[in-house]
Design a protein around this motif. Structure first.
Motif, mmCIF file in Angstrom:
data_model
loop_
_atom_site.group_PDB
_atom_site.id
_atom_site.type_symbol
_atom_site.label_atom_id
_atom_site.label_comp_id
_atom_site.label_asym_id
_atom_site.label_seq_id
_atom_site.Cartn_x
_atom_site.Cartn_y
_atom_site.Cartn_z
ATOM 1 N N TRP A 226 50.810 67.598 83.745
ATOM 2 C CA TRP A 226 49.497 66.944 83.692
ATOM 3 C C TRP A 226 49.590 65.463 84.062
ATOM 4 O O TRP A 226 48.651 64.704 83.797
ATOM 5 C CB TRP A 226 48.826 67.145 82.338
ATOM 6 N N TRP B 229 38.674 69.317 79.251
ATOM 7 C CA TRP B 229 38.717 68.902 77.837
ATOM 8 C C TRP B 229 37.300 68.611 77.386
ATOM 9 O O TRP B 229 36.454 68.180 78.181
ATOM 10 C CB TRP B 229 39.626 67.686 77.688
ATOM 11 N N TYR C 19 41.560 67.065 86.452
ATOM 12 C CA TYR C 19 41.043 67.068 85.077
ATOM 13 C C TYR C 19 39.522 67.005 85.211
ATOM 14 O O TYR C 19 38.942 65.963 85.512
ATOM 15 C CB TYR C 19 41.592 65.878 84.285
ATOM 16 N N ASP D 117 37.257 66.986 83.176
ATOM 17 C CA ASP D 117 36.502 66.201 82.186
ATOM 18 C C ASP D 117 36.481 64.720 82.541
ATOM 19 O O ASP D 117 35.868 63.938 81.792
ATOM 20 C CB ASP D 117 37.084 66.376 80.782
ATOM 21 N N MET D 118 37.109 64.325 83.635
ATOM 22 C CA MET D 118 36.999 62.920 84.028
ATOM 23 C C MET D 118 35.600 62.652 84.582
ATOM 24 O O MET D 118 35.014 63.509 85.258
ATOM 25 C CB MET D 118 38.062 62.578 85.083
ATOM 26 N N ASP E 74 52.102 68.682 74.021
ATOM 27 C CA ASP E 74 51.710 67.407 74.644
ATOM 28 C C ASP E 74 51.534 66.318 73.586
ATOM 29 O O ASP E 74 51.219 66.610 72.427
ATOM 30 C CB ASP E 74 50.402 67.571 75.428
ATOM 31 N N GLU E 75 51.719 65.105 74.011
ATOM 32 C CA GLU E 75 51.315 63.914 73.253
ATOM 33 C C GLU E 75 51.734 63.969 71.784
ATOM 34 O O GLU E 75 50.965 63.562 70.912
ATOM 35 C CB GLU E 75 49.788 63.746 73.322
ATOM 36 N N HIS F 187 48.716 67.355 67.603
ATOM 37 C CA HIS F 187 47.373 67.955 67.705
ATOM 38 C C HIS F 187 47.147 68.971 66.589
ATOM 39 O O HIS F 187 46.484 69.992 66.798
ATOM 40 C CB HIS F 187 47.176 68.607 69.083
ATOM 41 N N VAL G 72 44.443 60.690 70.076
ATOM 42 C CA VAL G 72 45.447 61.746 70.175
ATOM 43 C C VAL G 72 46.805 61.188 69.749
ATOM 44 O O VAL G 72 47.043 59.985 69.818
ATOM 45 C CB VAL G 72 45.577 62.291 71.619
ATOM 46 N N TRP H 270 53.191 72.106 77.845
ATOM 47 C CA TRP H 270 52.893 70.912 78.648
ATOM 48 C C TRP H 270 54.211 70.216 79.015
ATOM 49 O O TRP H 270 55.232 70.418 78.343
ATOM 50 C CB TRP H 270 51.978 69.969 77.867
ATOM 51 N N LEU I 46 35.418 61.414 80.260
ATOM 52 C CA LEU I 46 36.293 60.289 79.948
ATOM 53 C C LEU I 46 36.770 59.688 81.268
ATOM 54 O O LEU I 46 36.462 60.209 82.337
ATOM 55 C CB LEU I 46 37.483 60.776 79.114
ATOM 56 N N ARG J 41 37.746 70.564 70.568
ATOM 57 C CA ARG J 41 37.033 69.293 70.345
ATOM 58 C C ARG J 41 35.546 69.558 70.151
ATOM 59 O O ARG J 41 34.891 68.967 69.307
ATOM 60 C CB ARG J 41 37.265 68.347 71.511
ATOM 61 N N GLU K 74 35.917 66.697 74.643
ATOM 62 C CA GLU K 74 35.508 65.660 73.686
ATOM 63 C C GLU K 74 34.034 65.292 73.849
ATOM 64 O O GLU K 74 33.328 65.059 72.857
ATOM 65 C CB GLU K 74 36.344 64.389 73.888
ATOM 66 N N TRP L 113 40.184 57.970 81.511
ATOM 67 C CA TRP L 113 41.528 57.397 81.376
ATOM 68 C C TRP L 113 42.447 57.685 82.561
ATOM 69 O O TRP L 113 43.382 56.934 82.794
ATOM 70 C CB TRP L 113 42.191 57.848 80.074
HETATM 71 C C1 TNX Z 1 44.874 64.429 77.400
HETATM 72 S S1 TNX Z 1 46.751 65.797 78.955
HETATM 73 C C2 TNX Z 1 45.108 65.519 76.594
HETATM 74 C C3 TNX Z 1 44.043 66.009 75.722
HETATM 75 C C4 TNX Z 1 42.779 65.232 75.875
HETATM 76 C C5 TNX Z 1 42.580 64.864 77.316
HETATM 77 C C6 TNX Z 1 41.281 64.177 77.589
HETATM 78 C C7 TNX Z 1 46.932 66.614 77.666
HETATM 79 C C8 TNX Z 1 47.870 67.700 77.739
HETATM 80 N N1 TNX Z 1 46.236 66.279 76.591
HETATM 81 O O1 TNX Z 1 44.479 66.007 74.382
HETATM 82 O O2 TNX Z 1 41.737 66.012 75.427
HETATM 83 O O3 TNX Z 1 43.635 64.041 77.715
HETATM 84 O O4 TNX Z 1 41.094 63.967 78.949
#
Ligand code: TNX
Length: 534
Positions: free
Chosen positions: A382, A464, A414, A416-417, A333-334, A252, A296, A364, A427, A164, A466, A429
């Motif tokens: 996660w 992370w 995490y 980055d929170m 992931d995602e 991703h 994402v 993941w 972030l 990122r 971002e 979330w």
């Molecule tokens: C979730 S949790 C992600 C990342 C993002 C992050 C930001 C996970 C495996 N993926 O793509 O960067 O949240 O907090």
């Protein structure tokens, strides 16, 4: 000499000394040091008696690598160069035979002795010794202690997202140094994502030629040459860390489409993608155009095209050849832009490709219940400390498939929170901002029901990127919460002594402020922590 003895720091006097928020004055007008040890050792006894005095006359004997590491620590912290020939010695020795990565440290007025089972253990003993060095009036001392220490978990990771925002080799090396000092032994590098591809590969040069120059927010991109990557791997090894490279698939992968349009699908634009674009900017993803936003789950490799698996084999084949560690991370992931059956088929094949290369795949947790996942694939959880949406069942599936679990609960570690009251970085979330207390107050053994201690490979704290542009941003988000993750990964289970508690941790971590400052670590001076100033 009179001794207070007690296993695991249970002796009341030690506990009091450790938990006192400030250091009481002693007879010399100096201070009795709090033992600012993070992660908490497995067993520690504070011995009554004079401390060891550290001076330029102290001689450091034994293993040259460990001696060099100690010298660097003492120079930074105390401004001393102990290269003397005096009677006061620090002895650093390997005595094979003990538990992997374990060490024993004893300090009294005459000497400090660190013995370890292996070079990693000796390195960790030196890190502990560095944390024990304290100012006492005009002197620098090591308090009289006996420590027997060994890790709870074999895998203790930190993850850095260099996709990122790209982070330089120097920044990565600095993060390795910082993490290794807290006894982490794995650096997971998140090398690719929708916003950029960060690793040069001979078999696929277009990836870095066409898909590395960009980053979130239109910031500059970048990539590691193969020589850069090898430099990172070598630096990590010198700090007893492995590198776990991640190529995130099948989602991703928007950046892959900048280099190989035929390998990726059209972006899937959901309401959530629109919402994120509204909140954070960056527009909507469009195939063939760099993506600079924060959404994402819109991109996917083409699952039914054999060319995709040639690509996967090329990428992981080259990575396997330059990664001495046992793990290759395939992401997983995602993948919200991928049909669930296609997703399962993809992760089964990708994990098989990695296993055929002689490496252990890591994925993941979403990939856990895919039929045909390569046996022994390691899962990375996660979800939250209290699992939602069946994330725990997916994590359990890796164990049922013969793999281990890495725990990265997002609402705890995490990194980055955002911190409470500090919205300029990070972030929010994962259940809103994450306090240091919340980062600390969880127990690895109780996250996923039905998983034994021996099924847990370890703990990893992801970062992370971002919102993180600089090395200072990384420091600020990681420190002090990375200390909580280190303790979850290394120390005995939560609550097994009165020192494996938040009250104790906040004082111990606060005691590390001067050491961190001496090393140039831009930690967040969280008001939850009673920071020592010297
Ligand atoms: C979730 S949790 C992600 C990342 C993002 C992050 C930001 C996970 C495996 N993926 O793509 O960067 O949240 O907090």
């Amino acid at each position: 000499m009179k001794r207070h003895r007690g296993r695991g720091l249970a002796a009341a006097g030690i506990a009091l000394a450790l938990m006192a928020g400030c250091a009481p004055a002693d007879d010399n007008g100096g201070t009795v040091p709090n033992l600012a040890l993070v992660p908490l050792p497995a067993a520690l006894e504070q011995v009554e008696g004079d401390p060891f005095e550290l001076s330029a006359d102290t001689s450091i004997e034994g293993d040259p690598d460990a001696a060099a590491a100690l010298l660097a620590l003492v120079q930074a912290r105390a401004g001393l160069t102990p290269d003397g020939t005096g009677d006061a010695t620090v002895s650093l020795r390997i005595e094979p035979g003990g538990v992997a990565e374990s060490y024993r440290l004893t300090a009294d007025a005459a000497s400090v002795v660190v013995t370890a089972a292996d070079p990693a253990g000796l390195f960790y003993g030196v890190q502990t010794l560095g944390q024990l060095v304290a100012r006492d009036g005009e002197r620098w001392i090591v308090p009289a202690v006996e420590i027997d220490d060994a890790p709870r978990f074999a895998y203790r990771g930190v993850m850095l997202d260099v996709a990122r925002h790209f982070h330089s080799v120097e920044t990565v090396k600095g993060y390795i140094d910082r993490a290794a000092a807290l006894k982490f032994n794995a650096l997971h590098l998140h090398l690719t994502d929708d916003q950029g591809w960060r690793i040069e590969l001979d078999s696929r040069p277009e990836l870095t030629e066409l898909a590395s120059g960009m980053a979130v927010g239109g910031d500059p991109g970048g990539f590691y040459t193969k020589a850069d990557y090898r430099e990172i791997v070598a630096h990590a090894a010198s700090r007893h860390m492995i590198v776990v490279p991640e190529i995130d698939m099948p989602g991703h992968t928007h950046a892959v489409g900048l280099a190989y349009p035929t390998l990726v699908e059209e972006p899937v634009i959901s309401d959530e993608i629109r919402r994120v674009a509204q909140e954070f900017g960056g527009g909507l993803p469009a195939k063939g155009t760099p993506y600079e936003g924060l959404a994402v789950g819109f991109s996917s490799l083409r699952i039914d095209d054999e060319a995709t698996y040639d690509f996967v084999a090329d990428v992981f084949g080259e990575l396997a050849a330059m990664t001495p560690g046992p793990y290759l991370h395939l992401g997983g992931d995602e993948a919200l832009g991928t049909d669930p059956d296609d997703f399962a088929a993809f992760v089964a094949r990708a994990s098989g490709i990695i296993a055929d290369l002689g490496k252990t795949p890591v994925a993941w947790h979403e990939a856990g219940d895919a039929p045909g996942l390569a046996p022994s694939t390691v899962g990375q959880y996660w979800g939250y400390v209290r699992p939602t949406d069946g994330a725990d069942a997916k994590a359990r599936a890796f164990v049922q498939n013969g793999g281990g679990l890495i725990l990265s609960p997002a609402d705890a570690i995490y990194l980055d929170m955002q911190y409470p009251g500090k919205a300029d970085l990070g972030l929010a979330w994962a259940n809103g901002p994450t306090s240091v207390e919340r980062a600390y107050s969880w127990e690895p053994g109780t996250i996923v029901d039905g998983v034994e201690e021996s099924d847990i490979l370890g703990v990893e704290a992801p970062l992370w990127a971002e919102t993180l542009r600089t090395a200072e941003d990384i420091d600020t988000m990681a420190f002090p919460r990375i200390g909580a993750a280190a303790e979850a990964a290394w120390s005995p289970a939560t609550g097994t002594s009165e020192l494996r508690t938040w009250d104790s941790f906040r004082t111990r971590v606060g005691g590390l402020g001067p050491l961190w400052a001496s090393q140039g670590i831009a930690f967040h001076p969280s008001d939850e922590i009673p920071w020592a100033t010297e």
